[in-house]
Design an enzyme around this catalytic site. Structure first.
Site, PDB file in Angstrom:
ATOM      1  N   ARG A  24       0.756  -1.123  -0.145  1.00 14.61           N
ATOM      2  CA  ARG A  24       0.057   0.091   0.026  1.00 14.61           C
ATOM      3  C   ARG A  24       0.866   1.196  -0.104  1.00 14.61           C
ATOM      4  NH1 ARG A  24      -4.867  -1.704   4.392  1.00 14.61           N
ATOM      5  NH2 ARG A  24      -6.003  -2.561   2.735  1.00 14.61           N
ATOM      6  N   HIS A  47      -5.500   5.713   6.755  1.00 16.62           N
ATOM      7  CA  HIS A  47      -6.514   4.484   7.113  1.00 16.62           C
ATOM      8  C   HIS A  47      -6.140   3.864   7.994  1.00 16.62           C
ATOM      9  CE1 HIS A  47      -8.629   1.360   5.176  1.00 16.62           C
ATOM     10  NE2 HIS A  47      -7.804   0.414   5.285  1.00 16.62           N
ATOM     11  N   ARG A  71       1.443  -2.465   7.745  1.00 13.08           N
ATOM     12  CA  ARG A  71       0.336  -3.467   8.125  1.00 13.08           C
ATOM     13  C   ARG A  71       0.146  -4.298   6.611  1.00 13.08           C
ATOM     14  NH1 ARG A  71      -5.729  -3.492   7.903  1.00 13.08           N
ATOM     15  NH2 ARG A  71      -5.558  -1.929   6.614  1.00 13.08           N
TER      16      ARG A  71
END
Ligand SMILES: Cc1cc2nc3c(=O)[nH]c(=O)nc-3n(C[C@H](O)[C@H](O)[C@H](O)COP(=O)(O)OP(=O)(O)OC[C@H]3O[C@@H](n4cnc5c(N)ncnc54)[C@H](O)[C@@H]3O)c2cc1C
Length: 556
Positions: free
Chosen positions: A289, A350, A385
């Site tokens: 990401r 996020h 993550r």
């Protein structure tokens, strides 16, 4: 309470982490009170679309190509050298039980045919095999929230669980020195403050996306639990690592377009129609990401601020509507038909990898205080993550916390040195700001803070920008009230200062933390950072500093 008595437990938060902890603690016979500041389903959990990563090899209907070592390796790779490997192993080892527990509570994960047939397992960025269980297509969080909440309401009806609705954690109750936490000060729905006594307080208050103006998070994701823990003397970790989701809809509300869409074959294009990610990473749209978010920001800057677009037109109208009904409906509500035309997307805050430092059983550095879910920093996510690991973390760690309650082995001792967070700048003789007070430029505190954070500690960072941010935050005055807005804004300001200090101290780029002035990882900085409010630091440099709590976790 002695070490083996059943404690009275206050769980704060009704997302996947709080509900799992509360249900498991009830099942173990503890007296449990659950408090949440909003409607019980107004969580980040309910927003989760992509699904829950789970190593299901060996389970009937599981993914035969997966192995624990693969899931561990993918998680460690995404974490860019900062994961606590034993905690990651505990997470993966707990995934089969987590799936079974969720199904027992009534979660209906999507299957290829009827009951007992194999699960439909999706592929997401940085996973080496398809291992993402989903429910209702892209409504996984909603289904998990529904089932856990139904179980909790059942426990409440049966008199096994007390639920305090619309009840805001204001502060933790703790005596001086090494005294344990003894409960919490809360603001009830009647607007009155009261105390809730507890032998153990479990914070499950979620993330802090509201530090930024663009976020996929719920409005209540204001980091209250982390700020309260800091005030109570807890150590926090990894706060510089904020994950920005690359593909939120570039429209008010920042609705998230799950990366499972890219897993199914959608691509990102620039204003010229080029798939620019192919130049940036071998996995192109399925790169981690942070890589995707950074490249989008750079590409937007290079094309005068025009957004990039997500092109799912190759997937077909029927497939998009059936596989991603939530996204499909949301886009149509914005007047967009993504089966016919690409849609504009932007990165948005996020997920907070950092939080209250805990061991893999949720113990914090403060006796009687536990943390679980997104507000905790177990070290399973490292510097970034792995997609879909957080729902799993909520279930696995929630169960572990419940199992550990009442078997207190003393507080966590962090692995590394604890740095003092700079004290809030003195306001001299100026009184604290009244609730909602605009700053000197007439901008409400929260907006001023969010805009400053986006500019200085957003997707791309550098030293001068972080210094300017610290200066700007220093000019903002924390409100003094005990009304909800003041409590949240005060916590956001404390947390913003902590994130800024952590980001300034990490003079390298690693995982989700991207410094334009230090574009590469520095092997000398491949360690987690721990922080604590200045006045609490001396108590933590104790004789136990060499204890290694992570060694207690067996390898999976
Ligand atoms: C749009 C979106 C999509 C996502 N998709 C996925 C996905 O596909 N897979 C995945 O694994 N993860 C996903 N995530 C991340 C994941 O949903 C969250 O990390 C996870 O659900 C957090 O769970 P939690 O229980 O820790 O916190 P939450 O679910 O956010 O719950 C926090 C709770 O704390 C309460 N609370 C907060 N402050 C206070 C206070 N002061 N007093 C009282 N109560 C308080 C809130 O009201 C709420 O009940 C997504 C997140 C978002 C925002």
């Amino acid at each position: 309470m002695n070490a083996t008595q059943s404690p009275r437990v206050l769980v704060v938060g009704s997302g996947v982490a709080g509900l799992t902890t509360a249900l498991e603690a009830c099942a173990r016979g503890h007296e449990v009170v659950l408090a949440a500041k909003d409607a019980l389903d107004a969580t980040n959990t309910v927003r989760a679309q992509g699904g829950m990563a789970a190593m299901t090899a060996g389970l009937p209907g599981g993914q035969p190509r997966d192995r624990a070592e693969l899931h561990v390796a993918d998680t460690l790779a995404a974490g860019a050298g900062l994961c606590e490997e034993p905690a990651v192993r505990a997470l993966v080892a707990g995934s089969a039980a987590a799936v079974a527990d969720l199904e027992r509570w009534g979660v209906a994960f999507d299957r290829t045919a009827g009951p007992g047939s194999p699960w439909v397992e999706g592929l997401e960025g940085a996973h080496s095999v398809p291992r993402i269980l989903h429910a209702g297509g892209d409504a996984t969080g909603r289904e998990i929230q529904r089932a856990l909440l139904a179980a909790a309401l059942g426990a409440e009806r049966a008199g096994r669980l007390e639920i305090l609705r619309h009840t805001l954690l204001v502060d933790l109750l703790r005596g001086p020195g090494d005294a344990p936490v003894t409960g919490a000060l809360v603001l009830g729905p009647d607007g009155l403050l009261r105390t809730v006594g507890a032998d153990a307080v479990v914070l499950a208050t979620g993330g802090a996306g509201q530090l930024y103006p663009h976020t996929t998070n719920a409005p209540g994701a204001t980091g209250d639990g982390i700020a309260a823990a800091l005030r109570a003397g807890a150590v926090v970790a990894d706060l510089e690592f904020v994950q920005f989701h690359p593909t939120a809809l570039a429209a008010p509300g920042c609705f998230l377009v799950t990366e499972a869409v890219r897993g199914e074959g959608a691509v990102l294009r620039d204003a010229g129609g080029r798939r620019f990610l192919r130049d940036a990473h071998p996995r192109a749209e399925l790169a981690p990401r942070d890589v995707v978010a950074r490249e989008i920001v750079r590409r937007c800057l290079a094309q005068d601020g025009r957004p990039v677009v997500l092109d799912a037109t190759g997937l077909g109208r029927q497939f998009l509507a059936e596989r991603f009904p939530t996204v499909d409906a949301a886009l149509r509500a914005h007047g967009l038909d993504w089966s016919r035309e690409p849609v504009p997307v932007t990165p948005a805050a996020h997920y907070l990898m950092g939080g209250i430092a805990t061991d893999p059983d949720g113990r914090t550095t403060v006796p009687g205080l536990w943390a679980v879910g997104e507000c905790a920093a177990t070290g399973v996510h490292g510097a970034n993550r792995l997609a879909s690991n957080s729902l799993l973390e909520g279930v696995v760690l929630g169960a572990r916390v419940a199992a550990a309650l009442g078997h207190d082995r003393g507080p966590l001792v962090p692995r590394g040195p604890v740095r003092p967070l700079p004290a809030a700048p003195s306001t001299g003789t100026a009184a604290p700001a009244a609730p909602g007070t605009p700053d000197d430029d007439g901008v409400p505190l929260r907006s001023a803070l969010q805009e400053a954070m986006w500019a200085g500690a957003g997707v791309l960072r550098d030293g001068p920008g972080l210094a300017a941010l610290a200066g700007r935050l220093g000019t903002l005055r924390a409100p003094a009230g005990t009304d909800r807005r003041s409590v949240e804004d005060r916590g956001l300001l404390e947390l913003a200062r902590a994130v800024t200090a952590a980001a300034a101290a990490r003079t390298e780029s690693r995982g989700a933390h991207a410094r334009e002035d230090h574009p590469h990882p520095d092997p000398a900085l491949a360690t987690r950072t721990f922080w604590c409010a200045e006045r609490h630091v001396p108590a933590l440099t104790s004789a136990h500093a060499s204890d290694d709590i992570y060694e207690r976790i067996p390898a999976c």
